[in-house]
Design an enzyme around this catalytic site. Sequence first.
Site, PDB file in Angstrom:
ATOM      1  N   ASN A 175       4.409  -8.517  -3.013  1.00 21.83           N
ATOM      2  CA  ASN A 175       4.028  -7.424  -3.904  1.00 21.83           C
ATOM      3  C   ASN A 175       5.240  -6.544  -4.161  1.00 21.83           C
ATOM      4  O   ASN A 175       5.844  -6.030  -3.234  1.00 21.83           O
ATOM      5  CB  ASN A 175       2.898  -6.609  -3.257  1.00 21.83           C
ATOM      6  CG  ASN A 175       2.259  -5.652  -4.244  1.00 21.83           C
ATOM      7  OD1 ASN A 175       2.911  -5.134  -5.147  1.00 21.83           O
ATOM      8  ND2 ASN A 175       0.975  -5.413  -4.067  1.00 21.83           N
ATOM      9  N   CYS A 181      -0.063  -6.661  -7.484  1.00 19.14           N
ATOM     10  CA  CYS A 181      -1.097  -7.539  -6.939  1.00 19.14           C
ATOM     11  C   CYS A 181      -1.964  -8.123  -8.045  1.00 19.14           C
ATOM     12  O   CYS A 181      -2.458  -9.247  -7.924  1.00 19.14           O
ATOM     13  CB  CYS A 181      -1.965  -6.783  -5.935  1.00 19.14           C
ATOM     14  SG  CYS A 181      -2.678  -5.271  -6.611  1.00 19.14           S
ATOM     15  N   HIS A 191      -6.822  -2.436  -5.831  1.00 25.29           N
ATOM     16  CA  HIS A 191      -6.115  -3.614  -5.346  1.00 25.29           C
ATOM     17  C   HIS A 191      -6.770  -4.857  -5.919  1.00 25.29           C
ATOM     18  O   HIS A 191      -7.983  -4.892  -6.143  1.00 25.29           O
ATOM     19  CB  HIS A 191      -6.166  -3.641  -3.818  1.00 25.29           C
ATOM     20  CG  HIS A 191      -5.381  -4.762  -3.224  1.00 25.29           C
ATOM     21  ND1 HIS A 191      -4.028  -4.900  -3.421  1.00 25.29           N
ATOM     22  CD2 HIS A 191      -5.764  -5.816  -2.448  1.00 25.29           C
ATOM     23  CE1 HIS A 191      -3.601  -5.977  -2.783  1.00 25.29           C
ATOM     24  NE2 HIS A 191      -4.635  -6.551  -2.195  1.00 25.29           N
ATOM     25  N   ASP A 220      -4.232 -13.012  -1.117  1.00 21.06           N
ATOM     26  CA  ASP A 220      -4.101 -11.556  -1.135  1.00 21.06           C
ATOM     27  C   ASP A 220      -2.628 -11.208  -0.930  1.00 21.06           C
ATOM     28  O   ASP A 220      -2.168 -11.025   0.200  1.00 21.06           O
ATOM     29  CB  ASP A 220      -4.963 -10.945  -0.039  1.00 21.06           C
ATOM     30  CG  ASP A 220      -5.013  -9.421  -0.116  1.00 21.06           C
ATOM     31  OD1 ASP A 220      -4.262  -8.852  -0.931  1.00 21.06           O
ATOM     32  OD2 ASP A 220      -5.804  -8.807   0.632  1.00 21.06           O
TER      33      ASP A 220
END
Length: 1137
Positions: free
Chosen positions: A209, A214, A461, A478
Amino acid sequence: MTMMTPQPLDQQEDEEMLVPHSDIVEGPQPLVEGPQPMEVAQAADNAGTVENQASDEPQASRFTWTIENFSRLNMKKLYSDVFVVGGYKWRVLIFPKGNNVDYLSMYLDVADSSSLPYGWSRYAQFSLAVVNQMNSKYTVKKDTQHQFNQRESDWGFTSFMPLSELYDPNKGYLVNDTCVVEADVAVRKVIDYWTYDSKKETGYVGLKNQGATCYMNSLLQTLYHIPYFRKAVYHMPTTENDNPSGSIPLALQSLFYKLQYNDTSVATKELTKSFGWDTYDSFMQHDVQELNRVLCEKLEDKMKGTVVEGTIQKLFEGHHMNYIECINVDFKSTRKESFYDLQLDVKGCKDVYASFDKYVEVERLEGDNKYHAEEHGLQDAKKGVLFIDFPPVLQLQLKRFEYDFMRDTMVKINDRYEFPLELDLDRENGKYLSPEADRSVQNLYMLHSVLVHSGGVHGGHYYAFIRPTLSDQWYKFDDERVTKEDVKRALEEQYGGEEELPQTNPGYNNTPFKFTKYSNAYMLVYIRVSDKDKIICDVDEKDIAEHLRIRLKKEQEEKEDKRRYKAQAHLYTIIKVARDEDLREQIGKDIYFDLVDHDKVRNFRIQKQMPFNLFKEEVAKEFGIPVQFQRFWIWAKRQNHTYRPNRPLTPQEEAQTVGALREVSNKAHNAELKLFLEVEWGLDSRPVPPPEKNKEDILLFFKLYDPDKEELRYVGRLFVKSSSKPVEILTKLNEMGDLLLIKKLNSLRRSSLSHLLCVNALIKELHFDLVRSKMETLFASRNGLHLKLRRKNDFPDVPSFLEYVKNRQIVHFRALERPKEDEFCLELAKNHTYDDVVERVAQRLGLDDSSKIRLTPHNCYSQQPKPNPIKYRSVDHLLDMLVHYNQISDILYYEVLDIPLPELQCLKTLKVAFHHATKDEATILNIRLPKPSTVGDVLNEIKTKVDLSHPNAELRLLEVFYHKIYKIFPVHEKIENINDQYWTLRAEEIPEEEKNLGPNDRLIHVYHFTKETAQNQVQVQNFGEPFFLVIHEGETVAEVKLRIQKKLQVPDEEFSKWKFAFLSLGRPEYLEDSDVVSSRFQRRDVYGAWEQYLGLEHSDTTPKRAYSSSQSSVLGFLIFPILPCFEVVGKCEVVLV
C-alpha cells in the site's frame, strides 16, 4: 450493576469522528459521517483494517453501569467497574462535563493496559449507550469497532450527546439524578501477522500500500486472477528500451510477473508513475470504477494493431438495448449501447436479482411526461432496457454510495444485499434479454471475486475475496496479506446489514447484540460457466516475452543484492578516498568554493574489522600506488562550512581497525570515513615517499583563475613553513601554474567571500603562521595587471568571478500566453536589479524600450504563472522574482506591452464579455481606463465598441462565476477593485420589461443544470449562460415555460425533455406546470440571490457561444474523482493524508 435488555440500534450513522480520549483536545473535532475504520499509510500497521485481524467467532457481553448523584459529580472523568469479555478486562470511561466540549464524552477503555506486555493488541466491536429511562426508543446509542493497542488503549466518542439534553430533567436521561450507561462488547481473537508468510500459507503474495492505494490493490488482484486477461497483458508488445514508469503495459507486465513469481509482496509505484501520478496522488483515494474503466481503456488502446487486439472487449463488453415503444401507435425507438460494467441499485433491493429486475423495469411515459414520437406527436409510451448479450466476465458495481437530499450529503448504504455463488441471467424465460438476444448462449455465471469496502462515505479500506480457480477455496487479498477464507466470510459476511452476536454471560438476558456492518461488497465479478475453461487458463513463463523475463530476473537479483547489502550494512564502513585527480576533475566544473564532492570520488566498502593497513593494500591494487607511498589525511569541517584535509593519520591510528578509525574520526556517527590520499611524484612520474611533516608544516591547495577564459582550475598543493613568507613560494607557483610571470597573488580566501587579504601586504610583512587560521586556498591570477589594457572583462579578478559564480542563475523565459513552452534561456545573476533583468529580456527580443516588458513569477506548486504580474521596479533583485515560499524557481513569464508598464499601471484593464440582445455571439473586450474610473465609464466605453439593438439601449455589468450571476455592479462603483482574474465580467443590454417592473413582479435568477455523480456524490452542476427573468404574480410554470422557450429559441422536441425546478442551496424541488412560480420566491433571508433560482434541467447539448476574439484555453484533465482518506493519529487528532 444490573443486566438490561438491549434496545434497537439507531439506523443512522453517527456524524462525528471516533477518537481515543485525551484530557486535552485542541480545537473543534472534525465532523465526518459515521464511526468507521479509516485507511492509514502502510507503516501504520493495521489500525484501519480491523476486519483482517479478527478470527474465530466473537465472544460478547453487555455491561450496565448505574451512576447515582450524577449531576453532583465533581471529577473531570469517571471510570466504571472492571468487567471481563473474551478473557480481557474492560471498563467504561466518561467525562460527565465533557472532554473540553459541550457534550458527554464516553469511551471503552482497556482496564489493565499499563500492565500488559509490549506489543499487545486486541480487537473489539462495541456500542455505548445512555438509556432513556422514560421512553427506551429515545435511548442514545452509538457503535463502532477498534483495534486496541498500547498507543490507543481507549476509543469512543468525544461528542456522544449534548450536555444540555443529558442534564434536562424532562428528557428522561437523568431520573432521580441517576444515569444508566450500557456497553455491548464483542471480542475477536487477533492473528499475529508480523511473522505471517502469505506465499507459504496460500501460494499467493499481496501488493504494498503506497498510502491510500488499497482500492487499486483490490482491483489489480482481481484482474491478475483472470488468467486470460493476464496472458493478454503478457502478450502486449513492449521492448527492452521501454521504461516501466512511462509505459502502462510494461508496468502492468512487470507487476503481474512479480505477483506470479515473487515470494514477498509487490510494490505498485512503477504502475502509478505510469498513470502520471506523483506521491501526493498515491495518498488520495480515487474512484475504483473510474480507475477500472480508465485502465481498461488505456490497455484497449495499446492493444490495437497487436495480436491481443480486442481482448478487453471479448472479456468485459456486453450490450443492452434502450427502447421507447408507443402504446397507442405503431412506433418504437431503439438504441444499442455497450457496457464494460453494470451499476446496480442496492437501496431497496434485497439481492442481485432484485437489482436486475429494477434495471429492466418498464417506465410509463404518460400525462405531462409523454414521449414525442416524430410524426405522431406526444404519445403514451413504455421506456426500458433489455440486454442483447452479456460478457464472459461480468463486472457488477454495487451502488453503495448515494446522495441523501434530506441530509444534503453523501451516505453509504450499509443495507443487507445478497449475491449468489451462481447467477442465472436466463431466469424466468430470459426476462432480462431483448428479442434479438442469442438464446443459445447460456448466461449462467460463477462468482469469482468480491471487492469489499470497509468504512464510511468519507474514507475507509478496500480488500478483495477471490477464488482464482473457481474452486471452493476463497482467498482474502488485503494489501500485503493473503489469507485463506471460507465461503461464509467471502459471501454472507459481505452482505452488509446488521450482525447479531449472541450473549455469552450465563444467567443474564441473552438477547443478541446487533452491530451495523460497515464492511460490505461494492463490486462483484462473475465468470460465465461456458467460458470458464477459456478464461481460467494456464499462464506460465513461455507467455512472457524474453526481454521481460531477463529484465525482471535481473531486477530480482538486484533487489536481492540490495537486501543483502542492507542486512550487512552494520558490518561495513564506506571509505571515500579523494585524490589530486579528483580535485583536477571537479574544480572549475562542479566545485568552486570547496575542494571536492565526496559523492563523486572512489569509495570502498570495507568490513569494520579489517585492519586499516590491509585496506591500504586494497588502495594499492585500485590506484597502483604502493603502500609505502600512501599518506592519508582526515578531512575536517571549517567554520565557513567548507571541508579541508586537516591532519595525516598517525601510525597508531593506521594500526587500528577500519571501524575503530571511523569512530574516532567521525563525530556524526554515520557509516562513512572521508580521507584524502596524498601521493608525491618524482621527476620520472613515479610515486615517491611523502615528505616528512612536522608541526610547522602547512598544506596549502592552489586554484588558478584565468580571467581571459573566465575559468578556474586546480594546479596543485604545497607544504610551507608557518614561519616562512608567501613571497618565498612564487617560484614554485610559477612552475605549478606554468606561468611566465606572476605579478601578484590576487587574493587569499577567508571565511567569507567579502573579506580578502591583500597579498602584497602578506608578501612584505606577514609569515604563514600569522594567517594560518584564516587560510584555506590560495588563488593565482594569470596576467592580472594587463586585463584592462587588452579588453573589458566582466570578472577581472578572483573576488568578482566567485561573486558571479555564487549568484549566477539560468532563467527559462516563457511567453505568458504559452505558459508550458520555454521560449529562451538567459544566464543572469541573482543580484541583478529589476532594470538589469528587463533590459536583458528586451535585448533578447530585439526591443528598444525595456519598460514595455512585463514579467510574471512562477508558482512552483501549480506549475502555472502566478495570478499577479510583477509591478514596475517593485522588486529589488532577480532572486526576489524567483522565490516562491521556501523554493526558488528558474522560470519567469514575459509579455510585450503596447505601452510602457509604468503608464499601464496607472490604468485598469478589464476583460468583459459583451452579450448582444439578439445575436448568439459574445464579444470579448479589453477595456482599459484610468483606475479612478467607474463602472459607468466602462459601460460608456463598451458602447463605442459594439453594435447595440437600438441607440438608447442601457447596459449593465454582471459578475458571473461557475454559470451563476453573483452581482450587478452599480454604475458609480470604482473599477480599481474589480477582479476579473477568477470571475467573468459580462455586459449586456437591460431588457425593457425589467425597466418597468410592477409592484408584485419579481426579478429571479434562471440557471441551467444537470445532476452528475462525482466523488461518489450526486451533485447539481450548472452550465450554460445564466440570465434574469421577470415573473408576475400568479404566473404558472406553464406560462413561464412559454416565455423561456421563446427567449432561448429551443425547438419543441428538445424543450419537451426539459424539467423545471426551484433550487435552494443546491437542492432541486421539481415543479408542475400548474405551480405558481412567484410563490416559491418569497424568502428574503438568503445570503445571495443565487442561492435561490429557477433551474432548467436538461443535458448540456446546446451549442457553446462563439467568441469573436481569440482566447487561450486551459485544459484540465481529471483522471479519477478523489475521496480523501483520513487517518486517526495519536489522541484526538485527524490528519488528511
